[in-house]
Motif scaffolding. Structure first.
Motif, PDB file in Angstrom:
ATOM      1  N   ASN A  60       0.834  -1.211   0.000  1.00 40.26           N
ATOM      2  CA  ASN A  60       0.000   0.000   0.000  1.00 40.26           C
ATOM      3  C   ASN A  60       0.865   1.255   0.000  1.00 40.26           C
ATOM      4  O   ASN A  60       0.590   2.225   0.704  1.00 40.26           O
ATOM      5  N   ARG A  61       1.914   1.221  -0.794  1.00 42.50           N
ATOM      6  CA  ARG A  61       2.918   2.290  -0.808  1.00 42.50           C
ATOM      7  C   ARG A  61       2.306   3.649  -1.145  1.00 42.50           C
ATOM      8  O   ARG A  61       2.701   4.677  -0.591  1.00 42.50           O
ATOM      9  N   GLU A  62       1.333   3.659  -2.052  1.00 42.21           N
ATOM     10  CA  GLU A  62       0.725   4.913  -2.476  1.00 42.21           C
ATOM     11  C   GLU A  62      -0.519   5.271  -1.665  1.00 42.21           C
ATOM     12  O   GLU A  62      -1.174   6.274  -1.952  1.00 42.21           O
ATOM     13  N   GLY A  63      -0.864   4.451  -0.666  1.00 48.80           N
ATOM     14  CA  GLY A  63      -2.006   4.768   0.193  1.00 48.80           C
ATOM     15  C   GLY A  63      -3.338   4.730  -0.523  1.00 48.80           C
ATOM     16  O   GLY A  63      -4.281   5.426  -0.128  1.00 48.80           O
ATOM     17  N   LYS A  64      -3.454   3.905  -1.544  1.00 52.08           N
ATOM     18  CA  LYS A  64      -4.701   3.854  -2.328  1.00 52.08           C
ATOM     19  C   LYS A  64      -5.761   2.958  -1.682  1.00 52.08           C
ATOM     20  O   LYS A  64      -6.905   2.967  -2.090  1.00 52.08           O
ATOM     21  N   ARG A  65      -5.341   2.146  -0.702  1.00 56.95           N
ATOM     22  CA  ARG A  65      -6.266   1.209  -0.079  1.00 56.95           C
ATOM     23  C   ARG A  65      -6.418   1.524   1.401  1.00 56.95           C
ATOM     24  O   ARG A  65      -5.498   2.078   2.025  1.00 56.95           O
ATOM     25  N   PRO A  66      -7.540   1.151   2.006  1.00 52.39           N
ATOM     26  CA  PRO A  66      -7.746   1.413   3.433  1.00 52.39           C
ATOM     27  C   PRO A  66      -6.699   0.716   4.290  1.00 52.39           C
ATOM     28  O   PRO A  66      -6.224  -0.378   3.955  1.00 52.39           O
ATOM     29  N   LEU A  67      -6.365   1.356   5.397  1.00 51.69           N
ATOM     30  CA  LEU A  67      -5.349   0.847   6.304  1.00 51.69           C
ATOM     31  C   LEU A  67      -5.647  -0.583   6.743  1.00 51.69           C
ATOM     32  O   LEU A  67      -4.785  -1.461   6.722  1.00 51.69           O
ATOM     33  N   ARG A  68      -6.889  -0.846   7.141  1.00 47.08           N
ATOM     34  CA  ARG A  68      -7.264  -2.146   7.687  1.00 47.08           C
ATOM     35  C   ARG A  68      -7.316  -3.248   6.636  1.00 47.08           C
ATOM     36  O   ARG A  68      -7.390  -4.419   6.961  1.00 47.08           O
ATOM     37  N   GLN A  69      -7.293  -2.842   5.373  1.00 43.55           N
ATOM     38  CA  GLN A  69      -7.299  -3.842   4.309  1.00 43.55           C
ATOM     39  C   GLN A  69      -5.895  -4.094   3.753  1.00 43.55           C
ATOM     40  O   GLN A  69      -5.716  -4.925   2.865  1.00 43.55           O
ATOM     41  N   SER A  70      -4.918  -3.377   4.280  1.00 44.93           N
ATOM     42  CA  SER A  70      -3.534  -3.518   3.812  1.00 44.93           C
ATOM     43  C   SER A  70      -2.723  -4.151   4.943  1.00 44.93           C
ATOM     44  O   SER A  70      -2.122  -3.456   5.768  1.00 44.93           O
ATOM     45  N   ILE A  71      -2.750  -5.472   4.975  1.00 40.09           N
ATOM     46  CA  ILE A  71      -2.194  -6.210   6.094  1.00 40.09           C
ATOM     47  C   ILE A  71      -0.803  -6.741   5.751  1.00 40.09           C
ATOM     48  O   ILE A  71      -0.583  -7.314   4.682  1.00 40.09           O
ATOM     49  N   VAL A  72       0.118  -6.536   6.685  1.00 41.35           N
ATOM     50  CA  VAL A  72       1.441  -7.157   6.606  1.00 41.35           C
ATOM     51  C   VAL A  72       1.488  -8.212   7.698  1.00 41.35           C
ATOM     52  O   VAL A  72       1.467  -7.885   8.887  1.00 41.35           O
ATOM     53  N   LYS A  73       1.502  -9.477   7.292  1.00 38.21           N
ATOM     54  CA  LYS A  73       1.462 -10.575   8.252  1.00 38.21           C
ATOM     55  C   LYS A  73       2.874 -11.110   8.499  1.00 38.21           C
ATOM     56  O   LYS A  73       3.580 -11.468   7.562  1.00 38.21           O
ATOM     57  N   VAL A  74       3.245 -11.140   9.784  1.00 37.66           N
ATOM     58  CA  VAL A  74       4.565 -11.632  10.180  1.00 37.66           C
ATOM     59  C   VAL A  74       4.398 -13.053  10.689  1.00 37.66           C
ATOM     60  O   VAL A  74       3.601 -13.307  11.597  1.00 37.66           O
TER      61      VAL A  74
END
Length: 780
Positions: A591-605
């Motif tokens: 989500n580098r350009e911030g085009k998607r909602p925060l809660r839908q841009s998940i980074v799973k560790v």
């Protein structure tokens, strides 16, 4: 002898007077950049005093029947005996490189003092027509040596700097006399120097007076300074015009507004005289326009503080083209010099070089360009080198703005020497340094020690508000615990566009195969590791960017090589457990350009239930500790605490693993030993060259036919894979490789026999490579 010549070419002889006057003037002008004009002038005037000998004059007139002559030692000894010690070391080293100084009477045969002991009985070296030399230049009129720094470290660095000025001056004049230097940026300067010194008189063995030489060095220095400042002003106009387009955009998103605020702060701080030469941080989140903002600040700051160039230091070759191309869209191509082994102008055949290519190749020798984009390896290894080819550029680092992009990747085993070198450039060479990153390492205490200033405070260029930080927070990081590789492949296959970063090259290849199996879409699945050659990695990244731009399926499995600044934007990302900075760098590709909602841009560790590799065990341990104490691991407080704890755990022995700083403060000045040990990427790997297209086939055939050379190996670098000893042995046992070179030297390598044993999609098989990561050995 009545006529003394320094060199010959197709159009005649250059007199010793002419060469020494030219080299002295140029070296003095270059050294004046760091207030050592007299030292540079002395080094230039005495560096070839040994050519005032019958032996050398016989050699230059009849080279086929006369042996080589030591023409460096005599001038070095005269400089040493007259109190010009640093100049003496530079003179002695201007062909052979810097040896260890040593101490009188020691047994190190390579040291300067041992060299003196050996030549004392060699009368030929000192059979100099000093009366003739003194009658022309006059020993009694040599400028006095100014006060030199009190610490041994600073004297060693100054010796390298004086040697740099001397080597560049010597090489420029030699090239000017033999070829005319038509493609050199310095051509007009060389013409001017020769004219000011009196070309006809020098050709007739008549030397300029010492006041005339000093005046010429001063005026040459002033001319270079004014020309460089004029170019900086021109570049500032270009960047301001470019930036104004962002400010004038009527359709700004909230993210654009925040980016413009950061950019405006960089302009204002750069224009503010209160922000003088010094060290700064520029801490800005991924996606905030950091690269453009940092070069804007650097140029504005250079103009305000009369600095002559911008040097942009990048951690990895994989993103240097990306940055250079970004700058190339703003500035004229001649103004940006990307200096690394695979730059286009470096790997072209000489017959195919355009005039622009040739100018860049020449400029790369001494970094005479207004914007230099280079690697951290090139930058720091040059500062600690003893080789003339690497040292030649150092004097052009002085009076510059140096931006360290992705500052968190300063090499851990050499962190303290790197910090000390940065402090030295700021304190003694009129530089400004900018530590630029989204994850700012905790280096304040290290710089306080380096500057010997307990009260040192490093100003921040971009003060970002909490609300702006929230705007730039485009991902949600989730720690999901253990996930077996088959289950991970199942989960990744559910995404059309996804990035997964793992810790080993073997795991990346295994996951790639599983994803192909799950999706049945070979075109939409990609693998990125250093088991692929550079040409394939570059091509793969280009295809990934295109597919993401066009909305096509794009599932990427990579090692950490994608993390440091590779400009890609995925809607979702997965990261195998690692250090906090690596996790956040992976998040920067989502989500580098911030085009998607925060809660839908998940980074799973995730982890695979395995113990971390020893290489990153401390990083994981520190990350887990910070994770337990901070609700938001991406906050600046969490990042600062992560680095503070990590440095504490590693300790000074790890942060200066080769004992560089203690040895840099020994009276014996071990230049050669330090240069040998300061190797940023020090891994026991061997190059395997791949036949993958017509060019690589032709290059490999040339190698097998016994052809060797720097240019050939530079071109082959795009088609090479570096393998570790266990992997190499397995390939040798399987009969997969043809040997080239002598395995007893450092240039040995191998050619892959069968092109079918290499895949452009996956690289070499990693069957025995299960403990090898692309987590860079000098990274955190």
């Amino acid at each position: 002898m009545s006529e003394y010549y320094a060199r010959t070419s197709d159009h005649g002889y250059e007199t010793c007077v002419e060469h020494l006057a030219m080299a002295g003037t140029l070296a003095g002008a270059f050294a004046n950049r760091f207030d050592k004009l007299e030292a540079g002038l002395v080094a230039g005037l005495l560096h070839d005093e040994g050519k005032y000998s019958d032996a050398f004059q016989k050699r230059i007139r009849d080279p086929e029947h006369t042996p080589k002559v030591d023409h460096s030692t005599a001038g070095a000894v005269r400089a040493w005996n007259s109190g010009h010690g640093i100049e003496a070391l530079a003179i002695a080293s201007h062909h052979s490189g810097l040896a260890n100084l040593g101490v009188p009477g020691e047994k190190d045969e390579s040291s300067w003092f041992s060299r003196l002991d050996r030549v004392k009985g060699n009368a030929e070296i000192f059979k100099i027509d000093q009366e003739r030399m003194d009658g022309q230049f006059g020993e009694s009129r040599l400028p006095e040596s100014r006060q030199f720094p009190p610490t041994v470290y600073s004297r060693m660095m100054l010796t390298r700097m004086i040697l740099s000025a001397l080597v560049d001056a010597d090489r420029l004049d030699a090239e000017y006399f033999t070829t005319g230097s038509a493609s050199r940026r310095e051509r007009a300067v060389l013409d001017s120097v020769k004219q000011s010194l009196g070309s006809e008189a020098m050709a007739k063995q008549k030397a300029p007076s010492m006041p005339k030489l000093i005046e010429s060095a001063q005026s040459t220095s002033a001319g270079l300074f004014e020309a460089n400042l004029a170019k900086i002003s021109e570049l500032v106009s270009r960047i301001e015009h470019h930036d104004q387009q962002f400010f004038d955009n009527p359709n700004k998103t909230p993210l654009d507004v925040a980016r413009c605020d950061i950019l405006r702060q960089c302009i204002e701080k750069g224009e503010n005289p209160a922000f003088g030469r010094g060290i700064y941080t520029l801490t800005a989140p991924t996606g905030s326009g950091k690269t453009n903002a940092s070069v804007t600040f650097a140029l504005e700051h250079a103009k305000t503080n009369h600095l002559e160039r911008v040097i942009y230091v990048i951690p990895y070759m994989s993103i240097i083209d990306q940055t250079a191309q970004s700058f190339g869209r703003i500035f004229d191509g001649d103004d940006v010099l990307p200096h690394y082994s695979e730059a286009d102008y470096q790997i072209k055949d000489e017959s195919n070089l355009t005039e622009r290519d040739l100018k860049k190749r020449l400029a790369a020798e001494n970094w005479n360009a207004p914007i230099v984009v280079t690697t951290a390896v090139q930058f720091f290894e040059s500062l600690y080198s003893n080789k003339t080819s690497r040292i030649r550029k150092l004097h052009n680092m002085a009076n510059s703005v140096i931006v360290f992009d992705e500052a968190q990747t300063l090499p851990v085993p050499f962190l303290l020497p790197c910090v000390q070198a940065i402090a030295e450039l700021v304190e003694h060479y009129h530089c400004s340094a900018v530590l630029c990153t989204a994850t700012q390492p905790a280096l304040e205490d290290r710089f306080r020690t380096a500057f010997n200033d307990a009260d040192l405070s490093i100003p921040e260029v971009a003060n970002i508000t909490p609300s702006q930080m929230e705007l730039f927070k485009r991902t949600t990081i989730e720690f999901m615990g253990s996930l077996e590789i088959d289950a991970l492949a199942d989960e990744l296959a559910q995404h059309d566009e996804v990035l997964c970063v793992v810790n080993t090259r073997k795991k990346a290849q295994q996951l790639y195969d599983l994803l192909i199996e799950r999706t049945q879409d070979e075109d939409g699945v990609f693998c990125l590791t250093t088991l692929q050659c550079a040409a394939d990695r570059t091509n793969t990244i280009d295809v990934i960017r295109r597919r993401l731009r066009d909305g096509e399926a794009c599932r990427v499995v990579s090692t950490s090589l994608i993390e440091a600044g590779v400009d890609v934007d995925f809607p979702a990302a997965y990261r195998e457990k690692s250090g906090l900075d690596s996790i956040l760098q992976t998040a920067g590709r989502c989500n580098r350009e911030g085009k998607r909602p925060l809660r839908q841009s998940i980074v799973k560790v995730f982890d695979n239930g395995e113990r971390p590799m020893p290489l990153i065990a401390q990083n994981v341990e520190t990350m887990e500790s910070v994770r337990g104490r901070f609700k938001d691991v991406s906050s600046q407080n969490a990042i600062h605490e992560y680095f503070r704890m990590l440095f504490y755990l590693k300790g000074d022995d790890v942060l200066d693993s080769k004992n560089i700083l203690p040895r840099s403060n020994r009276m014996g000045m071990p230049f050669a030993d330090i240069a040998r040990d300061f190797t940023v990427i020090d891994s026991p790997t061997t190059s395997v060259y791949i036949r993958m297209n017509e060019e690589s086939e032709e290059l490999c055939d040339r190698l097998l036919n016994g052809e060797y050379g720097k240019d050939l190996f530079r071109k082959l670098g795009r088609y090479s894979v570096n393998v570790w000893p266990q992997h190499l042995q397995a390939m040798l046992d399987a009969g997969m490789l043809d040997s080239i070179g002598d395995s007893s030297d450092g240039d040995a390598g191998y050619i892959l026999r069968n092109a079918m044993d290499y895949s452009s999609k996956k690289g070499l098989a990693a069957e025995v490579d299960n403990q090898t990561s692309d987590f860079n050995r000098w990274n955190y």
